[in-house]
Enzyme design. Structure first.
Site, PDB file in Angstrom:
ATOM      1  CB  SER A 241       4.806  -4.491   1.106  1.00 17.52           C
ATOM      2  OG  SER A 241       5.399  -4.646  -0.164  1.00 17.52           O
ATOM      3  CG  ASP A 470      -0.634  -6.053  -4.168  1.00 16.06           C
ATOM      4  OD1 ASP A 470       0.309  -5.534  -4.796  1.00 16.06           O
ATOM      5  OD2 ASP A 470      -0.703  -6.065  -2.929  1.00 16.06           O
ATOM      6  CG  HIS A 498       1.552  -2.728  -2.676  1.00 20.71           C
ATOM      7  ND1 HIS A 498       1.576  -4.101  -2.596  1.00 20.71           N
ATOM      8  CD2 HIS A 498       2.672  -2.304  -2.017  1.00 20.71           C
ATOM      9  CE1 HIS A 498       2.652  -4.487  -1.947  1.00 20.71           C
ATOM     10  NE2 HIS A 498       3.326  -3.413  -1.573  1.00 20.71           N
TER      11      HIS A 498
END
Length: 529
Positions: A241, A470, A498
């Site tokens: 991320s 995602d 995610h």
């Protein structure tokens, strides 16, 4: 920010003995007495420091590894971990000036005879504690990599145990997070803007001296100091991320020092905040639709669902209707706090981060429809890192501070008003809130890092992973980042949630493990189901 990665976790205590994120500085001599000592790095190497005169490179002090303290539960036994503090310049333009400590944690490789080196992790945020995420359960997901790597994680500057920034107390955060974040009238808009000004003022008053130094570029330079202190010629790195942005920035600054690198849940670093938040809103709306398809197929959660004609669209409508009703009529929970529209929306967002959370989210929605907001509030608290006793980590403080130090754009109310129709079109449910989020840095006392193109000419293959489902880092950002880097190798998961590796997908894990353990990257464009 909302690309939190693994930062949806508890914690907030110092790994080195302090509480509330205040590091307890263990004397190096005491650790040396235990026989634990780090290394300077290859051949006395020093980290480059922008602005330093020739002959003034920054040389990190040895790492003194010792026992960790106050780690969150959920992972391996605390005695398995070692902790240390890395001394880095507060301001890299003044390498001989003030310094600060970056807190580290590691698990040593179990197969010492075939050890490759250190593998450094960042689990996302910005603002997430890498120590809490690692010790709280993430480490267990990397056992195979841990055979031949020392697994290392850290709290980036401004976070947790690494000179944490603070902007507000717990009670004030409770008040602010309950406020309406998608204003429908002038008074709600005025309250939201007032909250934003108060947050900025709190950050400046409590942590003003740190704010210029917590950006992504400075954190990337910390990674290079860390590499040297760990004794590595090149940095082996696994970022999730926001950690992909950090890893990409490192590759841009130090392409010749890039080792085996994986960026999972990629961030498109070329987007301005308005476009970033709009595409993120669309990602969460799409994930809500996928959740709706799943929920419509759950007769055990909704008796005679098919007879009632429950469909994906019906589920999405129910969620939208519930959140709209909370705007004027919050509902009680089993705490003293009510579930407001903004807290309910945050709870739904949390539930969309992982397919594993979908059953809890579906239960939470049905419970809230019956007038009880307890589960949705708990999901919201997980996102904002609020513990049951009412204490917050500094995630919210650090998230805003790091992002605002890393981007130069400062938007106005007029900018938001102009963008609102596009945001609402992208996501009728989440769009308005995320549109107003683009003003988070308005009035920030520090100028953000100037916009710059991130590329890594000369770097070895960098594996960039995107998940088609995602919500927080939409899939299109992965091929964009791979192209920006120049040496990016795209790996795709056709899945939900995610990021990809920690979904447990065997195809993704095999491809990543093969690359990190044996140096063979997947074929560019490889797809996993």
């Amino acid at each position: 920010m909302l690309f939190t990665g693994k930062s949806i976790s508890g914690g907030g205590r110092s790994a080195l003995g302090g509480r509330g994120g205040k590091p307890f500085l263990v004397a190096g001599a005491a650790l040396l007495a235990l026989g634990v000592m780090g290394q300077y790095g290859p051949a006395g190497e020093a980290a480059a420091a922008p602005g330093a005169r020739a002959g003034e490179p920054y040389r990190p002090a040895p790492l003194a590894w010792g026992a960790c303290h106050d780690l969150p539960p959920g992972g391996p036994a605390p005695r398995s971990f070692e902790c240390a503090e890395l001394t880095v310049p507060l301001d890299y333009s003044k390498p001989r000036g003030k310094t600060m400590k970056v807190a580290l944690i590691r698990l040593r490789a179990t197969d010492r005879a075939h050890r490759i080196g250190s593998l450094v992790f960042n689990f996302g945020g910005p603002g997430g504690s890498g120590i809490d995420a690692f010790a709280g359960g993430s480490a267990a997901q990397f056992k195979k990599l841990g055979t031949r790597y020392d697994l290392v994680s850290f709290d980036p500057r401004g976070v947790g145990r690494s000179r944490p920034v603070h902007c507000a107390g717990d009670k004030r955060k409770d008040e602010w997070l309950a406020m309406d974040t998608s204003p429908d009238n002038a008074s709600e808009k005025a309250a939201l803007l007032s909250r934003g000004r108060a947050f900025v003022k709190g950050c400046a008053n409590r942590s003003g001296k740190s704010l210029p130094h917590v950006g992504t570029v400075a954190a990337a330079r910390d990674l290079d100091v860390m590499r040297i202190a760990l004794g590595e010629r090149k940095l082996n790195y696994f970022g999730f991320s926001y950690g992909t942005w950090l890893g990409a920035e490192y590759a841009h600054l130090f392409p010749k020092k890039v080792g085996r690198t994986v960026l999972d849940g990629a961030v498109n670093t070329e987007l301005n905040p308005l476009r970033f938040f709009r595409e993120q809103a669309a990602g969460f709306q799409r994930a809500l639709g996928h959740f709706g398809t799943w929920a419509a197929q759950q007769p055990q959660a909704e008796p005679n669902a098919k007879a009632k004609g429950l469909t994906k669209d019906a589920v999405v409508t129910r969620v939208a209707t519930l959140l709209h009703s909370l705007d004027t009529k919050p509902i009680p929970t089993d705490t003293r706090r009510e579930l407001t529209q903004s807290l309910g929306e945050a709870g739904v967002l949390t539930g969309l981060y992982s397919k594993a959370i979908w059953p809890a989210l579906w239960q939470a929605i049905q419970q809230a429809e019956s007038g009880d907001g307890t589960i949705l509030l708990a999901l919201s608290d997980a996102l904002f890192q609020r513990s049951p006793d009412g204490h917050y980590t500094n995630y919210l403080d650090a998230s805003g501070s790091i992002y605002c130090a890393s981007t130069p754009q400062r938007y106005t109310e007029r900018d938001v008003a102009k963008a609102l129709p596009a945001f609402t079109k992208a996501s009728p449910v989440f769009g308005p809130t995320l549109a107003w989020r683009s003003m988070d840095c308005t009035g920030w006392p520090v100028k953000g890092t100037p916009a710059h193109h991130i590329a890594a000419p000369g770097a070895p293959p960098i594996v960039v992973i995107g998940n088609t489902g995602d919500p927080a880092t939409p899939y299109t950002w992965a091929p964009a980042l791979a192209e920006q880097l120049g040496s990016g190798v795209l790996l795709t998961l056709n899945g939900e949630g995610h990021s990809s590796y920690m979904t447990g997908n065997p195809c993704i894990q095999k491809a990543v493990n093969t690359y990190l353990l044996h140096g063979k990257p997947p074929v560019n464009g490889t797809k996993c189901q």
